[in-house]
Design an enzyme around this catalytic site. Structure first.
Site, PDB file in Angstrom:
ATOM      1  N   ASP A 185       1.003  -1.143  -0.026  1.00 18.98           N
ATOM      2  CA  ASP A 185       0.326  -0.178   0.111  1.00 18.98           C
ATOM      3  C   ASP A 185       0.911   1.535   0.045  1.00 18.98           C
ATOM      4  O   ASP A 185       1.820   0.873   0.496  1.00 18.98           O
ATOM      5  CB  ASP A 185      -0.722   0.159   1.385  1.00 18.98           C
ATOM      6  CG  ASP A 185      -1.548  -1.531   1.538  1.00 18.98           C
ATOM      7  OD1 ASP A 185      -1.799  -2.073   0.285  1.00 18.98           O
ATOM      8  OD2 ASP A 185      -2.372  -1.708   2.544  1.00 18.98           O
TER       9      ASP A 185
HETATM   10  N1  URA Z   1      -0.835  -6.246   4.144  1.00 23.37           N
HETATM   11  C1  URA Z   1      -1.530  -5.058   3.828  1.00 23.37           C
HETATM   12  O1  URA Z   1      -2.076  -4.241   4.814  1.00 23.37           O
HETATM   13  N2  URA Z   1      -0.408  -3.871   2.932  1.00 23.37           N
HETATM   14  C2  URA Z   1       0.039  -3.702   2.966  1.00 23.37           C
HETATM   15  O2  URA Z   1       0.766  -2.745   1.850  1.00 23.37           O
HETATM   16  C3  URA Z   1       0.989  -5.016   2.953  1.00 23.37           C
HETATM   17  C4  URA Z   1       0.332  -6.407   3.193  1.00 23.37           C
END
Ligand code: URA
Length: 240
Positions: free
Chosen positions: A108
């Protein structure tokens, strides 16, 4: 017998310096050094892997395939055409973008840490295949203090909307009042955030510190990247 080795202009093209014609022009213009020696013959042949070039003053070590680790900073999207933030690809030199390097899975925009990138489709597929169950370790900072019941729920499995069965962490360790070390075998959309929310807490910050047996290099500052060596690729295959 005709040599099978690639020509300098082909090597430059494969490395992402431009079209074969443009690369030939670079060489003929005297802008390319090979292993420290000027070379103005575009058709001179060399062993591609590991060849040390200087192109218009810029040193460059040749790699037939691209395998990189990036320390992803906050505020970057793992998308070629980001909507709201900068792209992680903007952190790479133009030659690598030209070669079609892709992120291996996604983090993310507000997640930091270890992101792999490659132009090897088979490698990307193997790393992201749900069947391979490559373990990934996340350092989670939670909004509220973590309870043992929450950690236990993450270990035994939590039910997420749109998942047919509960998802369990491979491992979950409480490392501080608001800190967890979570190992996951899958890479589902927002998986850590959704699992922590389902366990009754909330992710305040998220950092991926390891994939398989490969840790994020502590020397890499956020935004920095490095080539993976053969031993790094081996480490990736071993369990965390
Ligand atoms: N899980 C998440 O919620 N976000 C990420 O960036 C990676 C794994």
């Amino acid at each position: 017998m005709k040599s099978k080795l690639p020509t300098l202009q082909r090597i430059l093209q494969a490395e992402g310096f431009g079209t074969r014609r443009y690369c030939g022009d670079l060489v003929e213009a005297g802008l390319v050094e090979v292993e420290g020696q000027p070379c103005d013959d575009p058709d001179a042949t060399f062993v591609h892997q590991g060849l040390r070039l200087t192109v218009d003053g810029e040193p460059w070590v040749c790699h037939e395939k691209v395998y990189l680790m990036l320390h992803k900073p906050v505020g970057y999207e793992c998308s070629q055409r980001p909507l709201h933030h900068q792209s992680v690809y903007s952190l790479l030199p133009h030659q690598l973008r030209e070669r079609g390097v892709q992120a291996v899975g996604r983090l993310d925009q507000d997640t930091t840490g270890l992101l792999l990138l490659s132009d090897d489709g088979q490698f990307i597929h193997a790393q992201t295949s749900p069947r391979r169950k490559v373990p990934k370790i996340y350092e989670v900072t939670t909004a509220d203090p973590v309870t043992e019941a929450q950690a236990q729920a993450l270990r035994t499995g939590v039910q997420l909307d749109d998942e047919p069965a509960p998802l369990a962490a491979v491992a979950c360790e409480i490392t501080g009042e608001r800190a967890l070390l979570l190992t996951l075998a899958e890479g589902k959309y927002h998986q850590v955030k959704r699992m922590v929310a389902a366990a009754g807490n909330h992710v305040a910050a998220l950092h991926r510190s390891r994939i398989g047996g490969l840790p994020l290099d502590p020397e890499l500052e956020p935004g920095e990247w490095k080539w993976l060596e053969a031993h790094d690729l081996e480490a990736l295959k071993s369990a965390a």
